[in-house]
Design an enzyme around this catalytic site. Structure first.
Site, PDB file in Angstrom:
ATOM      1  N   GLU A  22       0.840  -1.210   0.000  1.00 18.76           N
ATOM      2  CA  GLU A  22       0.000   0.000   0.000  1.00 18.76           C
ATOM      3  C   GLU A  22       0.873   1.259   0.000  1.00 18.76           C
ATOM      4  O   GLU A  22       2.061   1.219   0.318  1.00 18.76           O
ATOM      5  CB  GLU A  22      -0.938  -0.004   1.205  1.00 18.76           C
ATOM      6  CG  GLU A  22      -0.201  -0.055   2.525  1.00 18.76           C
ATOM      7  CD  GLU A  22      -0.859   0.798   3.577  1.00 18.76           C
ATOM      8  OE1 GLU A  22      -1.212   1.947   3.266  1.00 18.76           O
ATOM      9  OE2 GLU A  22      -0.977   0.317   4.714  1.00 18.76           O
ATOM     10  N   LYS A 156      -3.576  -1.331  14.187  1.00 18.92           N
ATOM     11  CA  LYS A 156      -2.786  -0.293  14.849  1.00 18.92           C
ATOM     12  C   LYS A 156      -3.201  -0.180  16.320  1.00 18.92           C
ATOM     13  O   LYS A 156      -4.381  -0.208  16.641  1.00 18.92           O
ATOM     14  CB  LYS A 156      -2.940   1.030  14.104  1.00 18.92           C
ATOM     15  CG  LYS A 156      -2.047   1.051  12.866  1.00 18.92           C
ATOM     16  CD  LYS A 156      -2.116   2.353  12.144  1.00 18.92           C
ATOM     17  CE  LYS A 156      -3.396   2.425  11.372  1.00 18.92           C
ATOM     18  NZ  LYS A 156      -3.327   1.810  10.058  1.00 18.92           N
TER      19      LYS A 156
HETATM   20  N1  PSU Z   1      -0.137   0.773   8.658  1.00 15.03           N
HETATM   21  C1  PSU Z   1       0.922   1.537   9.011  1.00 15.03           C
HETATM   22  N2  PSU Z   1       0.847   2.886   8.761  1.00 15.03           N
HETATM   23  C2  PSU Z   1      -0.252   3.451   8.133  1.00 15.03           C
HETATM   24  C3  PSU Z   1      -1.365   2.625   7.771  1.00 15.03           C
HETATM   25  C4  PSU Z   1      -1.238   1.296   8.047  1.00 15.03           C
HETATM   26  O1  PSU Z   1       1.913   1.030   9.561  1.00 15.03           O
HETATM   27  O2  PSU Z   1      -0.248   4.654   7.894  1.00 15.03           O
HETATM   28  C5  PSU Z   1      -2.578   3.218   7.051  1.00 15.03           C
HETATM   29  C6  PSU Z   1      -3.215   2.122   6.195  1.00 15.03           C
HETATM   30  O3  PSU Z   1      -3.253   2.604   4.880  1.00 15.03           O
HETATM   31  C7  PSU Z   1      -4.599   1.929   6.740  1.00 15.03           C
HETATM   32  C8  PSU Z   1      -4.895   3.324   7.198  1.00 15.03           C
HETATM   33  O4  PSU Z   1      -5.505   1.427   5.793  1.00 15.03           O
HETATM   34  O5  PSU Z   1      -3.667   3.697   7.857  1.00 15.03           O
HETATM   35  C9  PSU Z   1      -6.122   3.382   8.071  1.00 15.03           C
HETATM   36  O6  PSU Z   1      -6.597   4.695   8.110  1.00 15.03           O
HETATM   37  P1  PSU Z   1      -8.077   5.001   8.660  1.00 15.03           P
HETATM   38  O7  PSU Z   1      -8.007   4.698  10.125  1.00 15.03           O
HETATM   39  O8  PSU Z   1      -8.315   6.448   8.367  1.00 15.03           O
HETATM   40  O9  PSU Z   1      -9.006   4.090   7.904  1.00 15.03           O
END
Ligand code: PSU
Ligand code: MN
Length: 301
Positions: A22, A156
């Site tokens: 990604e 996360k």
């Molecule tokens: N994993 C990481 N760093 C990130 C992300 C994932 O180590 O920045 C990103 C991914 O792209 C994930 C996103 O889909 O954060 C989730 O964001 P939100 O909570 O706005 O859906």
């Protein structure tokens, strides 16, 4: 519609191992200039394992599967690069916008391009204070309807982990620990919660993928939760303290929506003297390596 790089197209056609990566982690998850180095390094890890990297992003309204160096540089350094979840894809395509793809958008595009294995850091999920904000990452819903294998270090740790695990159960998304009976905690090897299934080799993961297809159930994902090695994790006490401060700062600053995750991640980097970044990178590297091996087992190599 898709711009698939020649290298990725040849590998997909020949059923050689390919790993989707990604781009949100590059554009919005890591500080500059380290982000570009990491993007290149992750592609190297995939190649060292004998697989082809397919980093995914939308450039000028065209979804790209496999980026060249200049395109990676754009994703890493261009201030105008948006953050695109899967719901944003049609809007970005129709308006000619450029954006980095989150787990949800990357998984959708990877599946469309015939790439079955995907590596990231930590998935999005149900945020703390969900009862007030209703903030739940679109990653979860998309993974409930996309046949892809995601290798991650859990979700996360800024999230409500048990609520996220519960939601994955409700949505019917398969979750297995890799070589562990504990659900990993992103920066931490153990989130404090168990997993019900454990897989211990890339071949075992590929067997589950084949069983998913044979059962012909809903087109859902397989989450392979791979812990950061214990000697590379963030100190759990430091993690707990700085995370509490980060959540407070986020609320005080009135940050909402898409900006929440980047805000919290960058707060952690700054207030741990980069230790959270080191742990994050160790986790992502391990996931990319394992995903490459799973892609090889899946390809029958
Ligand atoms: N994993 C990481 N760093 C990130 C992300 C994932 O180590 O920045 C990103 C991914 O792209 C994930 C996103 O889909 O954060 C989730 O964001 P939100 O909570 O706005 O859906
Ligand atoms: Mn969100």
């Amino acid at each position: 519609m898709l711009v698939v790089s020649e290298e990725v197209r040849e590998a997909v056609d020949a059923r050689r191992p390919v790993v989707a990566l990604e781009s949100t982690i590059i554009a919005h998850g890591l500080p500059r200039p380290r982000n570009l180095q990491v993007a290149l390094e992750l592609e190297d890890v995939v190649r060292q394992e004998g697989a082809v990297p397919a980093t995914i992003a939308v450039l000028d309204g065209r979804p790209h599967i496999g980026l060249g160096k200049e395109q990676l540089e754009r994703v890493a350094n261009d201030d105008g690069i948006r953050k695109l979840g899967h719901r944003d894809l049609p809007l970005a395509v129709a308006s000619g916008a450029s954006g980095a793809t989150t787990v949800s958008a990357t998984a959708q595009l990877a599946a469309l391009a015939g790439v079955r294995v995907f590596a990231t850091g930590g998935l999005g999920g149900v945020h703390r204070e969900w009862t007030v904000t209703q903030d739940e990452s679109a990653d979860l819903g998309l993974l409930a309807r996309t046949r892809i294998t995601v290798v991650c270090a859990g979700v996360k740790s800024i999230l409500d982990v048990p609520a996220t695990l519960q939601r994955l159960e409700t949505l019917g998304v398969a979750v297995a620990g890799y070589d562990t009976e504990r659900f990993p905690g992103f920066y931490l090897s153990d989130s404090g919660h168990p997993v019900e299934w454990t897989l211990r080799s890339p071949g075992e993961v590929a067997d589950v993928m084949r069983a998913q297809d044979a059962l012909d159930g809903p087109e859902s994902a397989l989450i392979v939760a791979n812990p950061v090695p214990e000697d590379e994790q963030l100190d759990p006490e430091l993690h707990a303290r700085v995370l509490a401060e980060a959540l407070q700062a986020c609320e005080a600053a009135g940050v909402t929506g898409q900006a929440v995750t980047p805000f919290l991640l960058s707060h952690l980097v700054r207030h741990t003297d980069g230790a959270s970044l080191t742990a994050n990178l160790a986790a992502v590297r391990g996931n990319v390596r394992l995903a490459s091996r799973i892609a090889a087992a899946w390809a029958g190599a």
